[in-house]
Design a protein around this motif. Structure first.
Motif, mmCIF file in Angstrom:
data_model
loop_
_atom_site.group_PDB
_atom_site.id
_atom_site.type_symbol
_atom_site.label_atom_id
_atom_site.label_comp_id
_atom_site.label_asym_id
_atom_site.label_seq_id
_atom_site.Cartn_x
_atom_site.Cartn_y
_atom_site.Cartn_z
ATOM 1 N N GLY A 516 0.813 -1.207 0.000
ATOM 2 C CA GLY A 516 0.000 0.000 0.000
ATOM 3 C C GLY A 516 0.842 1.251 0.000
ATOM 4 O O GLY A 516 2.085 1.203 0.025
ATOM 5 N N GLU A 517 0.166 2.382 -0.007
ATOM 6 C CA GLU A 517 0.862 3.666 -0.048
ATOM 7 C C GLU A 517 1.743 3.867 1.178
ATOM 8 O O GLU A 517 2.864 4.367 1.077
ATOM 9 C CB GLU A 517 -0.156 4.803 -0.151
ATOM 10 C CG GLU A 517 -1.026 4.742 -1.402
ATOM 11 C CD GLU A 517 -2.156 5.747 -1.358
ATOM 12 O OE1 GLU A 517 -2.222 6.515 -0.368
ATOM 13 O OE2 GLU A 517 -2.980 5.777 -2.294
ATOM 14 N N ALA A 544 0.793 8.303 -3.108
ATOM 15 C CA ALA A 544 -0.443 8.132 -3.888
ATOM 16 C C ALA A 544 -0.264 8.647 -5.303
ATOM 17 O O ALA A 544 -0.681 8.007 -6.276
ATOM 18 C CB ALA A 544 -1.593 8.854 -3.191
ATOM 19 N N SER A 548 -0.067 6.197 -8.674
ATOM 20 C CA SER A 548 -1.058 6.400 -9.738
ATOM 21 C C SER A 548 -0.379 6.606 -11.084
ATOM 22 O O SER A 548 -0.802 6.046 -12.104
ATOM 23 C CB SER A 548 -1.943 7.596 -9.395
ATOM 24 O OG SER A 548 -2.859 7.858 -10.434
ATOM 25 N N ARG A 558 -2.915 -2.312 -10.064
ATOM 26 C CA ARG A 558 -3.676 -1.962 -8.870
ATOM 27 C C ARG A 558 -4.801 -2.963 -8.666
ATOM 28 O O ARG A 558 -5.481 -3.368 -9.606
ATOM 29 C CB ARG A 558 -4.254 -0.553 -8.989
ATOM 30 C CG ARG A 558 -4.993 -0.104 -7.726
ATOM 31 C CD ARG A 558 -5.332 1.355 -7.753
ATOM 32 N NE ARG A 558 -5.926 1.778 -6.500
ATOM 33 C CZ ARG A 558 -6.219 3.036 -6.196
ATOM 34 N NH1 ARG A 558 -5.957 3.992 -7.078
ATOM 35 N NH2 ARG A 558 -6.752 3.347 -5.032
ATOM 36 N N ASP A 559 -4.974 -3.346 -7.393
ATOM 37 C CA ASP A 559 -6.067 -4.240 -7.018
ATOM 38 C C ASP A 559 -6.758 -3.624 -5.806
ATOM 39 O O ASP A 559 -6.283 -3.751 -4.679
ATOM 40 C CB ASP A 559 -5.532 -5.633 -6.686
ATOM 41 C CG ASP A 559 -6.660 -6.609 -6.340
ATOM 42 O OD1 ASP A 559 -7.827 -6.283 -6.625
ATOM 43 O OD2 ASP A 559 -6.347 -7.664 -5.776
ATOM 44 N N LYS A 560 -7.840 -2.902 -6.073
ATOM 45 C CA LYS A 560 -8.583 -2.175 -5.037
ATOM 46 C C LYS A 560 -7.655 -1.170 -4.352
ATOM 47 O O LYS A 560 -7.234 -0.212 -4.948
ATOM 48 C CB LYS A 560 -9.206 -3.157 -4.048
ATOM 49 C CG LYS A 560 -10.240 -4.079 -4.690
ATOM 50 C CD LYS A 560 -10.842 -5.037 -3.681
ATOM 51 C CE LYS A 560 -11.865 -5.953 -4.343
ATOM 52 N NZ LYS A 560 -12.442 -6.943 -3.413
ATOM 53 N N GLN A 561 -7.290 -1.404 -3.077
ATOM 54 C CA GLN A 561 -6.494 -0.436 -2.326
ATOM 55 C C GLN A 561 -5.008 -0.761 -2.300
ATOM 56 O O GLN A 561 -4.236 -0.040 -1.659
ATOM 57 C CB GLN A 561 -7.017 -0.350 -0.878
ATOM 58 C CG GLN A 561 -8.455 0.095 -0.769
ATOM 59 C CD GLN A 561 -8.685 1.457 -1.412
ATOM 60 O OE1 GLN A 561 -7.904 2.384 -1.212
ATOM 61 N NE2 GLN A 561 -9.755 1.578 -2.192
ATOM 62 N N THR A 562 -4.598 -1.825 -2.954
ATOM 63 C CA THR A 562 -3.186 -2.208 -2.947
ATOM 64 C C THR A 562 -2.646 -2.255 -4.372
ATOM 65 O O THR A 562 -3.399 -2.243 -5.346
ATOM 66 C CB THR A 562 -2.984 -3.577 -2.278
ATOM 67 O OG1 THR A 562 -3.723 -4.560 -3.024
ATOM 68 C CG2 THR A 562 -3.459 -3.549 -0.833
ATOM 69 N N TYR A 563 -1.328 -2.340 -4.457
ATOM 70 C CA TYR A 563 -0.641 -2.407 -5.741
ATOM 71 C C TYR A 563 0.227 -3.656 -5.776
ATOM 72 O O TYR A 563 0.650 -4.183 -4.730
ATOM 73 C CB TYR A 563 0.240 -1.174 -5.949
ATOM 74 C CG TYR A 563 -0.527 0.104 -6.159
ATOM 75 C CD1 TYR A 563 -0.789 0.586 -7.434
ATOM 76 C CD2 TYR A 563 -0.987 0.839 -5.071
ATOM 77 C CE1 TYR A 563 -1.497 1.765 -7.629
ATOM 78 C CE2 TYR A 563 -1.699 2.022 -5.249
ATOM 79 C CZ TYR A 563 -1.955 2.474 -6.530
ATOM 80 O OH TYR A 563 -2.654 3.639 -6.718
#
Length: 845
Positions: A516-517, A544, A548, A558-563
């Motif tokens: 995550g970020e 973020a 992006s 990207r998969d929902k809130q994670t990378y």
């Protein structure tokens, strides 16, 4: 045969006319009658000169033999005495070229073997031997190859078993097994994990190609068009009748061709472009411009949702040039451009005027009429069919650089699955490729537009026109270290340092797991970033925003809130240099932060100098006014002292601060040390009233490369310290000397010319304790000043490449300091320090 015959043949220079015999002698092969006879007869059947025989050996790869022959060049019995100098030079060039080719072949075989090992998850430890004796290289290569093949066999069996245990549809399973059989195990693993099975049954095979044009229909456009409605002609044979059977949209094109054949002008060219656009599904009337002997307009309708992003398929349309066979498109027309030739011509021949122009695609009237023909039985004609077949004709004529934009690359995320889109791209380029090749290309490039463009450019450009087929072995060409690095640079493009840092951290620390970020900033210490530097770097990274951008660039998923990192060959390539990428980017960010802080400090310093300078200007003006009133009431001696005070007070004005700040910011430049010290001694002597004598050793100039203010302030500090010393314990006759001379070596014995400045006085000198304090970088004062003059002087001289020595003895009895600076130019004159007096005169007694 006997041993003596071997010796006779080995010493016979004529053996070089018989390459087979020369090879046998050189390798020590047993010589018998059949071998010698065959060698001699072969030479008699195809007689060769000595030069030709040696060149034949080079062509046969007998490089070691010719190397040994070159070693005999200087011997009396050497065969080189029979070879002209020009031929000898040609042989040497050919031999050098053959060695280069062999070296390149070995490197390519090694790179391929290393790549096979990587795909088989085999660590070689070190790369196979590529230098040394040929036998050692061959043995090492064979051993490594055996290890790789064993690993491949084991992995192939494992993956085949896994494939057969899954419920895959037949096409999907066939694609996986094709990759396994070809040894493309990473691609097979990706296909096994993939849930997408589209693109295995559709694609270019669903669109039938048009028939070939038959010249029996005529060689003149007017004659050819007589076979089309509404004309009534005798019945044609079936294979010809098929060509002339067009639908209503095709008939409109035929009718406009009749008008073009009769008269070429703006209205007929415009009507033709409009009819062709309607055939392709777009009803647009584009403006027509007359240029030279042709007409420029726009053709629309080539776009198709299934296709990758070609320049030809832009919705705005493509430039269309309508002219005769000898009037190519003018230079002012944008490329790529379609040149419609209003003639039958020969459908397989490009007009000479278009040859070599990679931005021009030629379409003759005959080629267009073939596209309009009735399709083969079992297929239907439609607007998409016309569009695809027209593109199949146009695209192969364009240079690869003209097909897609360098900024956009080859974009596969159109209306079709990536596999199908790539199949269409290759098909329209006129290139045939097996399904396994397409799967491997998608895996290796990750479908990244810029990377795909780079890879396909290198693969397709060398393909010969008569065999436009992309085979599996051709992919080895893009797996060399040089090509992989070029692809990596293409993928990274022009990423900002913060994006490169984030990408490098992701592929170093999160290769096999989502992140995550918040993880990125907490990862900084793991990349060797200290706490202090980490705070500076963290202020410049917005996770973020960087994540992006990297996702948009196709370098992360990207998969929902994670990378996650890319599960492809491109991802593996990025992971190889990820740590270096991250560390270099983090270092750049840290340095950029330091530079920003330095600029901020400089701005604050300038603001402070301006503020304090303004205040000092007011104070100095008031003090000078008071001193002038004192001077008016004073006697002559006192008035002279007051005038000196006024001059010194002026040096405290704000302008002095502002000037010093500006001068300190100047770059180093050549500086005349004689002129500077002479003017400095006069100024200090005038301001202090203490006698200072200046001595120069021989003619100058003595030049150093430094910031003038650094040297001037440093030497002035030393002189002022000397003035304060002789005033603190005044001798009968206060005296200070400044001597400028040269030395042939530096303070530590360094080679080269050095400029030396000695400052001595006849004051009380320095005690051992005081000298120890100063040598340690400390400071002290006997007369109420800050005591930092010598310390700041030593620092500025050190920044100028020199040093300041505090000597234990002075001929005048007081302190003695010596400044060393490297000379920029060697002055004329002797290097002896004490050979001259003031301004070239005798030294004082």
């Amino acid at each position: 045969m006997t041993h003596p015959l071997h010796e006779i043949l080995a010493s016979w220079s004529g053996r070089w006319r018989y390459p087979r015999l020369a090879r046998a002698v050189h390798t020590g092969e047993p010589l018998d009658d059949p071998l010698v006879t065959r060698g001699i007869l072969a030479g008699l059947a195809a007689p060769l000169s000595v030069t030709e025989g040696i060149e034949q050996l080079i062509a046969d790869g007998e490089l070691a033999l010719v190397d040994d022959l070159l070693a005999e060049e200087d011997t009396a019995a050497s065969v080189w005495t029979e070879i002209p100098a020009a031929a000898r030079h040609r042989i040497e060039e050919a031999l050098a070229g053959a060695h280069r080719n062999r070296r390149a072949a070995i490197d390519q075989e090694t790179a391929t073997l290393v790549e096979r090992a990587r795909r088989a998850n085999l660590s070689l430890g070190s790369q196979p031997l590529t230098a040394g004796p040929a036998d050692d290289i061959a043995a090492a290569f064979a051993t490594t190859k055996r290890l790789v093949e064993e690993a491949e066999d084991a992995l192939r069996a494992e993956l085949l078993a896994e494939t057969r245990s899954k419920a895959l549809d037949p096409d999907h399973a066939a694609a996986v097994e094709a990759c396994i059989v070809a040894g493309e195990f990473p691609t097979a693993r990706q296909l096994l994990r993939s849930k997408v099975t589209d693109g295995y049954s559709g694609g270019p095979a669903t669109v039938a190609r048009p028939p070939l044009w038959d010249s029996a229909l005529g060689r003149d456009l007017d004659v050819v068009l007589l076979h089309y409605r509404p004309n009534v002609r005798p019945p044609l044979p079936p294979h010809l009748a098929r060509v002339t059977e067009v639908d209503s949209a095709g008939q409109e094109v035929v009718d406009t061709l009749r008008h073009l054949a009769a008269h070429l002008d703006a209205p007929t060219a415009g009507a033709f472009a409009t009819a062709l656009g309607r055939l392709l599904g777009e009803d647009v009337r584009s403006p027509v411009t007359a240029l030279e002997d042709g007409f420029a307009t726009t053709l629309v309708g080539l776009g198709d949702a299934r296709l990758p992003g070609f320049r030809l398929t832009r919705r705005a349309g493509m430039p269309l040039w309508v002219a005769g066979p000898h009037t190519p498109p003018p230079a002012e027309l944008a490329r790529p451009v379609i040149w419609f030739v209003r003639d039958v011509g020969h459908p397989e021949r490009t007009p000479p005027e278009a040859e070599g122009d990679g931005g021009t695609a030629v379409l003759t009237a005959a080629q267009l009429l073939a596209l309009l023909a009735r399709p083969a039985r079992g297929t239907v004609r439609s607007t998409p069919t016309y569009r695809i077949n027209l593109l199949r004709h146009l695209v192969p004529q364009l240079a690869h650089a003209q097909l897609t934009s360098p900024d956009d690359g080859i974009v596969l995320d159109s209306g079709a699955a990536p596999r199908e889109a790539l199949s269409w791209f290759l098909d329209l380029c006129g290139v045939a490729a097996d399904a396994v090749v397409i799967d491997i290309l998608l895996y290796e490039t990750g479908g990244h537009p810029a990377v795909l463009r780079e890879v396909l450019s290198r693969l397709l450009t060398p393909l010969p026109a008569h065999t436009r087929r992309l085979e599996l072995r051709a992919l080895d060409a893009i797996r060399s270290a040089g090509i992989r690095e070029a692809v990596r640079r293409q993928a990274l493009g022009t990423l900002d340092p913060e994006d490169r840092a984030v990408l490098g951290i992701a592929y170093t620390l999160h290769r096999a797991e989502p992140f995550g970020e918040d993880d990125l900033l907490t990862d900084l210490p793991l990349m060797g970033v200290t706490d202090e530097a980490g705070e500076r770097v963290a202020r410049q990274i917005t996770p973020a925003r960087s994540l992006s951008r990297l996702q948009t660039a196709g370098l992360l998923q990207r998969d929902k809130q994670t990378y996650t990192t890319l599960d492809s060959g491109l991802g593996a390539l990025l992971a190889e240099g990820a740590e270096t990428l991250a560390r270099e980017a983090l270092r750049e960010l840290s340095e950029r932060s330091e530079d920003a802080q330095a600029h901020a400090r400089t701005a604050l310093a300038e603001q402070a100098v301006a503020t304090i300078g303004h205040r000092n200007d007011n104070i100095v003006a008031g003090v000078i006014g008071d001193l002038r009133e004192v001077a008016q009431a004073a006697d002559g001696q006192t008035r002279g002292m007051v005038d000196r005070l006024i001059d010194q007070v002026r040096q405290l004005s704000g302008e002095q601060y502002r000037q010093a700040l500006e001068e300190y910011g100047q770059p180093p430049a050549p500086l005349d040390l004689d002129e500077l010290t002479r003017s400095l001694t006069r100024r200090v002597e005038f301001n202090t009233g203490v006698r200072i004598r200046h001595f120069s050793d021989g003619p100058g100039p003595r030049q150093v490369h430094a910031v003038r203010s650094y040297i001037e302030i440093s030497l002035e500090n030393l002189l002022v310290n000397a003035v304060q010393a002789v005033r603190a314990a005044p001798p009968d006759l206060p005296l200070i000397t400044m001597k400028v001379h040269t030395a042939q070596s530096g303070p530590e014995g360094e080679d080269g010319q050095w400029c030396v400045v000695d400052v001595e006085d006849n004051g009380p000198g320095l005690t051992d304790e005081e000298r120890t304090v100063l040598l340690g970088g400390g400071e002290f004062s006997r007369h109420g000043s800050a005591g930092s003059g010598l310390r700041s002087a030593r620092q500025m001289i050190r920044e100028s490449g020199g040093t300041v020595d505090i000597l234990t003895h002075s001929a005048l009895g007081g302190a003695h300091l010596r400044v060393w600076l490297p000379c920029l130019t060697a002055p004329a004159g002797t290097p002896t320090p004490d050979a001259s007096g003031p301004d070239g005169g005798e030294p004082p007694a």
